[in-house]
Scaffold this active site. Structure first.
Site, PDB file in Angstrom:
ATOM      1  CG  ASP A 129      69.445  82.209  60.632  1.00 44.45           C
ATOM      2  OD1 ASP A 129      69.701  80.994  60.748  1.00 44.45           O
ATOM      3  OD2 ASP A 129      68.947  82.691  59.599  1.00 44.45           O
TER       4      ASP A 129
HETATM    5  C1  BGC Z   1      68.742  79.714  57.839  1.00 45.05           C
HETATM    6  C2  BGC Z   1      67.668  79.377  58.855  1.00 45.05           C
HETATM    7  C3  BGC Z   1      67.820  77.951  59.297  1.00 45.05           C
HETATM    8  C4  BGC Z   1      69.224  77.745  59.857  1.00 45.05           C
HETATM    9  C5  BGC Z   1      69.474  76.338  60.341  1.00 45.05           C
HETATM   10  C6  BGC Z   1      70.135  79.308  58.302  1.00 45.05           C
HETATM   11  O1  BGC Z   1      71.044  79.345  57.243  1.00 45.05           O
HETATM   12  O2  BGC Z   1      68.691  81.085  57.548  1.00 45.05           O
HETATM   13  O3  BGC Z   1      66.398  79.606  58.316  1.00 45.05           O
HETATM   14  O4  BGC Z   1      66.843  77.636  60.245  1.00 45.05           O
HETATM   15  O5  BGC Z   1      70.153  78.016  58.832  1.00 45.05           O
HETATM   16  O6  BGC Z   1      69.620  75.467  59.300  1.00 45.05           O
END
Ligand code: BGC
Length: 786
Positions: A276
């Site tokens: 993530d």
């Molecule tokens: C989130 C993810 C997301 C990623 C990219 C993170 O803060 O937890 O679900 O895909 O950001 O935006």
């Protein structure tokens, strides 16, 4: 040929072969192994980290956003043109594609469809339908030039307060896994990829980057990993996103046991794993664990990988393995294949998909002879802020930039109803004035991504109300809730209704009922709210969820009877917040939740401090999540799992079971016994034998199926197949899945508490499937026992 000519010929051939070799050493032409062999150490390290995000170092919070290739996408992979390796684009999800809709100096717009949120889709219990939504969503990914959609998200609704529950499907792993598999198949049918997220046990936003989710391997495997296992095995997702949190002490992206032992060795996963955004801490540990790609990528991580390779803390074998997984992903992408995208997906067609799929997810909780609206209902008095400012989805990275959202009042007008004019004007003026006061704090970089402050409700005066009752045939009251990434919900004023909301429901219902007129409450929510204290007042209650951009039209379809509701709850609505078994072990102190969520990055809190439910969360409820708790412990709930009414009725007849060697097949005839056409969801639960070796929930969902649209009087035979291995429980001491022998009861119901037929299944030989002894708790925690 003289010697000189021979030499020239040899040289020419050699040069030709060298040139050919150079040329063929291109990804797609040469084998992946050869491409990896041709890469320099620096190129490998570059490929293992994304290209970063302009302006973001990882020191502050972020919602993925890059300006490269597709503006507003979450990130890109590193290109190595020398070897024919293009950059590929990863964009959020999960309720649609998240990109920047308006670009400087460009007249075209790039709006995407805000589809129904995952919870709404889960409430359809219709995997075919969800696959068709995925197909539409994936086409926007393809036509706007992205390669991977960072979706679906399938963490378990462990507790009603998790701020991101709307992005997730259910409190049940079978519903979550089947929905995620259907969504994955639909999206990937376009030749683009998905990223199942967040793997795993990411069930709270509070200190999400530092929190340690503590639970036994049994709880992990039966509840929190099960949905991922189903989706991985059934739909072959191109990529998986590891979660921010730690699991029994180790960050998910650094967790070899999770990402390699279980995911790859046990489940046979062959795709790519990414972090993530800014997840994980120890770069070498992530590479070793099998977390192939670090997103969005930073110069620091690149340096750390090069240093780790040079000092031997990471082996070249591990690096090559990860590089290969990334290259295999790239090979499959539209960008690698040179797909020329149109930037013109069919938004009109996808709006129709949204309207229809959301309609099937709406759950009718109560219907006192009120719905569908009779033809005599023409004038509607619409109360509640959210009737006028309908919420299409949640906030954060899961928010889609759609061109419009149809509000409830717009939907009603489109369907030919008239709105009480005075009331409409009063609300519109009030909302505009309140929004002016509540402008997002421009000094806080987070505000743009946080749930926006919505105006509080007001209660009509008795004289206003008397006038409104006189002028209108019916009252609609919408209660709205929004939530999103970074912050969990609150008990007061969010899970519980505000005093004004409750009073509004009470006084409006009473006034209309006194005049022989009905009141309907519409719940425009992304997750569970308290409903027991006020549900007696209105005549009907419909959950519209966060239904996507066509929300108002969809609700009008259901109210008018154009669509017969067939949604069922994918989670339980408890009477009180504290009734949920996980509530004592979930962050719910408002002061703590607010201060922690806004104090990014969460990794500052790295376990040196030890605040319960913040630095670590003990999953003391064990496997008793949602209905597994309420039904086993026979607790009263407001609305139970799987529940939902229809405008028609169904009869269950001829239940049959066919006992095969490795599985069993159950069939049942469903007849529409009412007077309008409709669909029914059949839920198959299993109750374990009395003498089961481990504590078991009183029943567990193992399969479900939805009928087609059955006309009045029509019958359909449904079949469900369940593998006997799915009856197993995970035995922590033996590190094995064990199927007890004995007599199992197969329960066929229209909800978890409305079982229509039951069957017996005898298992004579116990089954044991050994697994690896991994993901153990570091020290025991107290757990709930039936
Ligand atoms: C989130 C993810 C997301 C990623 C990219 C993170 O803060 O937890 O679900 O895909 O950001 O935006």
């Amino acid at each position: 040929m003289n010697q000189k000519n021979i030499l020239i010929t040899i040289l020419t051939f050699t040069l030709f072969f060298v040139a050919c070799a150079e040329k063929t050493l291109q990804l797609g032409k040469a084998s992946v192994d050869k491409v990896v062999a041709a890469m320099t150490l620096e190129e490998k390290a570059k490929l293992l980290v994304g290209t970063g995000m302009a302006g973001f170092s990882g020191e502050t919070t972020v919602v993925g956003k890059t300006e490269q290739l597709v503006p507003g996408a979450a990130g890109t992979t590193y290109a190595i043109p020398r070897l024919g390796i293009p950059a590929t684009v990863l964009a959020d999800g999960p309720a649609g594609l998240r990109i920047t809709p308006i670009r400087e100096g460009d007249e075209q717009t790039y709006f995407c469809t805000a589809f129904p949120v995952a919870t709404t889709l889960a409430a359809t219990w219709n995997t075919e339908l969800v696959e068709s939504v995925g197909k539409a969503m994936g086409n926007e990914v393809l036509e706007y030039g992205a390669d991977i959609l960072l979706a679906p998200a399938l963490n378990i609704h462990r507790n009603p307060l998790c701020g991101r529950n709307f992005e997730y499907y259910s409190e049940d792993p079978v519903v979550s896994g089947k929905m995620a598999a259907a969504m994955t198949k639909g999206i990937q049918s376009n030749g683009v990829g998905v990223s199942l997220k967040h793997f795993a046990a990411n069930n709270q936003e509070t200190n999400r980057m530092g929190n340690d989710s503590r639970m036994s391997p049994r709880v992990l495997r039966e509840i929190y990993l099960k949905g991922f296992e189903i989706a991985v095995k059934e739909s072959n997702p191109w990529t998986i996103m590891s979660s921010y949190n730690r699991i029994n002490g180790t960050y998910a992206p650094e967790n070899y046991e999770l990402l390699t032992t279980i995911l790859r060795d046990e489940w046979g996963y062959k795709g790519m794993v990414m972090t993530d955004w800014f997840g994980g801490s120890d770069v070498s540990a992530m590479v070793r664990a099998g977390n192939d790609l670090l997103m969005p990528g930073s110069a620091k991580q690149y340096d750390a990988i090069v240093a780790a390779i040079e000092n031997g803390s990471v082996s070249m074998e591990d690096v090559d393995r990860n590089v290969k997984n990334i290259l295999n992903m790239i090979l499959a992408t539209p960008r690698f294949k040179g797909y020329i995208y149109s930037n013109k997906p069919d938004l009109k067609a996808n709006a129709t998909v949204t309207r229809q799929s959301a309609a099937e997810g709406m759950v009718l909780l109560k219907n006192n002879n009120t719905l569908p609206l009779s033809a005599s209902v023409k004038n509607v008095a619409a109360y509640g802020i959210s009737s006028y400012d309908f919420i299409s989805g949640g906030t954060g990275s899961g928010d889609v930039n759609e061109a419009y959202t149809i509000s409830l009042v717009e939907g009603l007008i489109n369907a030919g109803y008239q709105l009480n004019k005075q009331l409409k004007i009063q609300y519109e003026e009030y909302i505009a004035a309140e929004n002016e006061k509540n402008k997002p704090d421009s000094g806080n970089p987070l505000s743009a991504f946080m749930p926006k402050v919505r105006p509080g409700e007001f209660v009509p005066t008795s004289s206003q109300l008397a006038q409104q009752v006189k002028e209108s045939d019916i009252a609609l009251i919408t209660i709205g809730r929004t939530s999103g990434e970074f912050v969990d919900r609150m008990i007061e004023g969010d899970f519980n209704l505000t005093a004004n909301e409750k009073t509004m429901i009470e006084v409006v219902s009473r006034a209309f009922q006194a005049a022989g007129k009905k009141t309907i409450v519409i719940l425009n929510i992304g997750g569970v709210i308290e409903s027991a204290s006020w549900k007696d007042y209105p005549d009907a209650i419909l959950i519209a969820w966060q239904a996507g951009q066509e929300g108002g039209n969809t609700v009008a379809d259901v109210l008018s009877g154009k669509v017969n509701p067939s949604g069922k709850l994918p989670m339980t609505f408890p009477v009180n917040f504290m009734d949920a078994a996980s509530s004592a072990n979930f962050p719910s102190d408002p002061a703590v939740v607010k201060s922690i969520s806004l104090n990014f990055p969460g990794t500052q809190r790295d376990g040196k401090e030890s605040l319960r439910n913040v630095d670590y969360t003990n999953y003391e409820e064990d496997i008793f999540v949602g209905y597994r708790y309420f039904d086993t412990f026979q607790k009263n709930v407001s609305y139970h799992f799987g529940y939902g009414l229809s405008y028609t009725s169904f009869e269950y007849t001829n239940p049959l079971i066919e006992d095969k060697k490795d599985d069993f097949i159950v069939s049942i005839d469903i007849t529409n016994t009412g007077s309008v056409s409709g669909k029914e969801v059949v839920q198959l639960y299993v109750a374990a034998p009395q003498n089961a070796a481990l504590p078991k929930p009183s029943k567990e969902l193992k399969a479900f199926v939805k009928t087609k649209e059955l006309k009045a009087g029509e019958t359909q035979t449904l079949r469900m197949s369940v593998a006997k291995s799915d009856l197993a429980s995970f035995n922590n001491n033996k590190s094995a899945w064990v199927v007890d022998s004995g007599s199992y009861t197969i329960l066929l119901g229209t909800s978890s508490r409305d079982i229509k037929k039951s069957l017996e299944l005898n298992i004579s030989d116990p089954g044991v499937e050994k697994t690896n002894n991994v993901l153990q708790l570091q020290s025991p925690i107290t757990v709930l026992n039936p």
